[in-house]
Design an enzyme around this catalytic site. Structure first.
Site, PDB file in Angstrom:
ATOM      1  N   HIS A 304      -1.300   6.867  -0.605  1.00 36.61           N
ATOM      2  CA  HIS A 304      -2.363   5.923  -0.618  1.00 36.61           C
ATOM      3  C   HIS A 304      -2.347   5.264  -2.347  1.00 36.61           C
ATOM      4  CE1 HIS A 304      -5.808   4.206  -0.656  1.00 36.61           C
ATOM      5  NE2 HIS A 304      -6.183   4.119   0.793  1.00 36.61           N
ATOM      6  N   ASP A 361      -4.763   7.593   8.389  1.00 42.57           N
ATOM      7  CA  ASP A 361      -4.423   7.429   9.711  1.00 42.57           C
ATOM      8  C   ASP A 361      -3.326   8.708   9.712  1.00 42.57           C
ATOM      9  OD1 ASP A 361      -5.142   4.385  10.263  1.00 42.57           O
ATOM     10  OD2 ASP A 361      -3.747   4.096   8.422  1.00 42.57           O
TER      11      ASP A 361
HETATM   12  N1  ACO Z   1       6.715   7.952   1.733  1.00 34.39           N
HETATM   13  C1  ACO Z   1       8.105   8.373   0.580  1.00 34.39           C
HETATM   14  N2  ACO Z   1       7.966   7.850  -0.232  1.00 34.39           N
HETATM   15  C2  ACO Z   1       6.685   7.560  -0.918  1.00 34.39           C
HETATM   16  C3  ACO Z   1       5.438   6.996   0.788  1.00 34.39           C
HETATM   17  C4  ACO Z   1       5.894   7.579   1.719  1.00 34.39           C
HETATM   18  N3  ACO Z   1       4.947   7.015   2.416  1.00 34.39           N
HETATM   19  N4  ACO Z   1       4.703   6.735  -0.316  1.00 34.39           N
HETATM   20  C5  ACO Z   1       4.729   6.330  -1.391  1.00 34.39           C
HETATM   21  N5  ACO Z   1       6.065   6.320  -1.651  1.00 34.39           N
HETATM   22  C6  ACO Z   1       6.889   6.864  -3.095  1.00 34.39           C
HETATM   23  C7  ACO Z   1       7.250   5.109  -3.167  1.00 34.39           C
HETATM   24  O1  ACO Z   1       9.051   5.313  -2.686  1.00 34.39           O
HETATM   25  C8  ACO Z   1       7.264   5.606  -4.788  1.00 34.39           C
HETATM   26  O2  ACO Z   1       8.303   5.906  -5.594  1.00 34.39           O
HETATM   27  P1  ACO Z   1       9.357   5.966  -7.110  1.00 34.39           P
HETATM   28  O3  ACO Z   1       8.044   6.332  -7.671  1.00 34.39           O
HETATM   29  O4  ACO Z   1       9.897   7.194  -6.642  1.00 34.39           O
HETATM   30  O5  ACO Z   1       9.698   4.221  -6.649  1.00 34.39           O
HETATM   31  C9  ACO Z   1       5.923   6.224  -5.436  1.00 34.39           C
HETATM   32  O6  ACO Z   1       5.542   7.367  -3.782  1.00 34.39           O
HETATM   33  C10 ACO Z   1       4.615   5.300  -5.289  1.00 34.39           C
HETATM   34  O7  ACO Z   1       4.660   3.955  -4.089  1.00 34.39           O
HETATM   35  P2  ACO Z   1       4.134   2.200  -4.241  1.00 34.39           P
HETATM   36  O8  ACO Z   1       4.692   2.403  -3.119  1.00 34.39           O
HETATM   37  O9  ACO Z   1       4.438   1.780  -5.352  1.00 34.39           O
HETATM   38  O10 ACO Z   1       3.011   3.098  -3.713  1.00 34.39           O
HETATM   39  P3  ACO Z   1       1.894   1.679  -3.233  1.00 34.39           P
HETATM   40  O11 ACO Z   1       0.262   2.184  -3.547  1.00 34.39           O
HETATM   41  O12 ACO Z   1       1.912   0.435  -3.811  1.00 34.39           O
HETATM   42  O13 ACO Z   1       1.562   2.112  -1.541  1.00 34.39           O
HETATM   43  C11 ACO Z   1       1.135   2.887   0.442  1.00 34.39           C
HETATM   44  C12 ACO Z   1       1.015   2.295  -1.136  1.00 34.39           C
HETATM   45  C13 ACO Z   1       1.707   1.474   0.586  1.00 34.39           C
HETATM   46  C14 ACO Z   1       0.041   3.232   1.369  1.00 34.39           C
HETATM   47  C15 ACO Z   1       2.301   3.665   0.500  1.00 34.39           C
HETATM   48  O14 ACO Z   1       2.048   5.114  -0.089  1.00 34.39           O
HETATM   49  C16 ACO Z   1       2.586   3.871   2.107  1.00 34.39           C
HETATM   50  O15 ACO Z   1       3.883   2.895   2.284  1.00 34.39           O
HETATM   51  N6  ACO Z   1       2.850   4.710   3.053  1.00 34.39           N
HETATM   52  C17 ACO Z   1       3.096   4.847   4.050  1.00 34.39           C
HETATM   53  C18 ACO Z   1       2.202   4.074   5.368  1.00 34.39           C
HETATM   54  C19 ACO Z   1       0.875   4.213   5.084  1.00 34.39           C
HETATM   55  O16 ACO Z   1       0.144   5.429   5.728  1.00 34.39           O
HETATM   56  N7  ACO Z   1      -0.159   3.650   5.462  1.00 34.39           N
HETATM   57  C20 ACO Z   1      -1.316   3.893   5.502  1.00 34.39           C
HETATM   58  C21 ACO Z   1      -2.123   3.377   4.179  1.00 34.39           C
HETATM   59  S1  ACO Z   1      -4.113   3.694   4.639  1.00 34.39           S
HETATM   60  C22 ACO Z   1      -4.393   2.432   4.918  1.00 34.39           C
HETATM   61  O17 ACO Z   1      -4.073   1.511   4.452  1.00 34.39           O
HETATM   62  C23 ACO Z   1      -5.485   2.539   6.163  1.00 34.39           C
END
Ligand code: ACO
Length: 426
Positions: A304, A361
């Site tokens: 998140h 979720d």
């Molecule tokens: N699985 C594996 N790695 C992840 C995940 C994940 N679900 N989420 C983040 N990371 C990692 C990224 O690869 C990144 O790693 P790095 O720093 O080594 O490159 C780091 O964690 C940060 O990730 P970002 O994408 O920069 O985080 P951001 O805050 O932009 O994205 C998000 C947040 C979109 C929710 C992300 O965690 C994600 O894609 N999760 C999966 C989708 C999801 O569950 N979305 C629902 C969110 S809750 C909602 O909207 C209701």
């Protein structure tokens, strides 16, 4: 004089005011930055940008706190109805009995959908995703319910219409997709039960309302009711800032929510768990792939932007999931897989170091499956829950005396001025 941040760029120095939120959050007000120094800030994905001040929702991602108008979401999930929560978010205070009665009457009065809208539904291609349909239909509401005389009347009636009709429209889209007759709203049923009845009642199998199912839906919707400046809410505010009508702004929010990185994750989680169940990949492979920077695969329902600890909504959802499935005597293999996946991920250094925990979720899809909601309707369920928050945020920005059209800047990285050369001279 309050605290300030000083920025010096070349020969210009500017003191920028520091402002504090009521929970001690700190921000630098950069409103004057460009005018006085010529520079702007760059913040991809707005991770450090406060786009507004707001008195609606407070969240602390480090401590796992979420409050609507100051009230912890845990308390609302225990004691409030969804209708009370919606009223609280939109009006700033929980309703008294008389206000709640009036609100209920209005919601009933506006719960029907114009019959002509049915022909719209009938003409979407069969495979259309319900989120696309909902976004289109909410926008189309404006044509069926044109602008009212006074601004106050316009806002109040439009808000009530949206809250009342979104349930009917969502259930209608499901019924029509099944080729079944639409079930009309019933004034004797409360908000959640009314929706379930419209979804599942049929002449051959009358729907029997189960209080545990109604309660699960109530909690699900309360947990989704607002989440401050997330992607879809920011879309609602941004589109609304151009002073377009509320229907169009909400329609934009629905479109943003559809994305698998946002509300669409509830559907994506179930699809991921199904792939594991059907042998597409194992839990270990899923964890390994999620950690691999060269693989775009992510654990859906994990991570998140704001929460760096367990999402408080996911905690409630997980508990409710166990309770509901036990009460309904359902054994869902996906729940076992979800728990195993969570355990594996949370004991893995990558997820610990990245502060990646289950978000709302992760378990919500399993709750929705138990209620009987088809997978492609999951995000629609999220949208119905989020509607009060979107409306509250839209109203707050519309009432803001400092309201300006949202218009970020950019740093241009394209070619410098280049002359056009016609094809025959190249
Ligand atoms: N699985 C594996 N790695 C992840 C995940 C994940 N679900 N989420 C983040 N990371 C990692 C990224 O690869 C990144 O790693 P790095 O720093 O080594 O490159 C780091 O964690 C940060 O990730 P970002 O994408 O920069 O985080 P951001 O805050 O932009 O994205 C998000 C947040 C979109 C929710 C992300 O965690 C994600 O894609 N999760 C999966 C989708 C999801 O569950 N979305 C629902 C969110 S809750 C909602 O909207 C209701």
């Amino acid at each position: 004089m309050g605290e300030k941040v000083t920025i010096t760029y070349q020969d210009k120095t500017i003191d920028l005011p520091v402002i504090f939120g009521s929970e001690g959050e700190v921000a630098v007000d950069i409103t004057r930055l460009r005018a006085e120094t010529g520079i702007i800030t760059l913040d991809p994905g707005y991770a450090n940008t406060g786009s507004c001040t707001s008195s609606i929702t407070f969240m602390d991602g480090e401590k796992g706190i979420l409050r609507y108008r100051g009230i912890p979401v845990e308390e609302l999930a225990k004691h409030a109805t969804f209708k009370e929560t919606a009223y609280l978010l939109i009006n700033g205070e929980p309703p008294c009995q008389a206000e709640l009665n009036r609100f209920s009457i209005l919601l009933n009065d506006h719960s029907l959908v114009h019959e002509d809208m049915q022909s719209f539904y009938q003409n979407f291609p069969r495979q259309s995703h319900p989120m696309g349909i909902l976004s289109g239909m909410v926008n189309a509401l404006r044509f069926f319910y044109p602008e009212l005389q006074t601004l106050e009347e316009e806002i109040n009636i439009t808000v009530t219409r949206l809250l009342a009709k979104i349930r009917t429209m969502a259930a209608m889209s499901y019924k029509i997709s099944q080729g079944h007759k639409v079930v009309y709203p019933r004034p004797d049923l409360a908000y959640c039960a009314n929706f379930l009845n419209m979804m599942f009642d049929s002449p051959v199998r009358p729907y029997v309302i189960d209080e545990d199912v109604v309660n699960a839906l109530r909690v699900f919707w309360i947990l989704h009711a607002d989440h401050e400046q997330n992607c879809s809410t920011s879309a609602v505010r941004l589109v609304g800032s151009a002073r377009v009508n509320l229907y169009a702004s909400i329609s934009a929010g629905i479109s943003a929510l559809w994305g698998p990185l946002h509300g669409g994750a509830n559907q994506a989680v179930i699809e991921m768990l199904r792939s594991i169940e059907s042998g597409g990949y194992t839990i270990d492979q899923a964890v390994r792939r999620a950690k691999d920077r060269n693989d775009s695969f992510r654990l859906m329902g994990f991570g998140h932007r704001v929460y760096k600890t367990y999402d408080p909504r996911a905690k409630i959802m997980k508990k409710m999931c166990d309770k509901l499935l036990a009460k309904l005597n359902i054994k869902d293999p996906l729940l076992d897989l979800a728990k195993e996946l969570e355990e594996k991920a949370l004991s893995d250094d990558y997820f610990v170091d990245h502060h990646l925990y289950p978000n709302v979720d992760f378990y919500s899809g399993i709750v929705l499956r138990a209620i009987g909601i088809p997978t492609n309707m999951f995000t629609v369920m999220f949208a119905i829950g989020r509607l009060p928050g979107w409306i509250a945020q839209w109203k707050e920005s519309a009432d803001d005396p400092n309201w300006r059209i949202a218009r970020p800047r950019q740093i241009y990285t394209g070619p410098p001025k280049t002359n056009f050369v016609s094809i025959d001279q190249r």
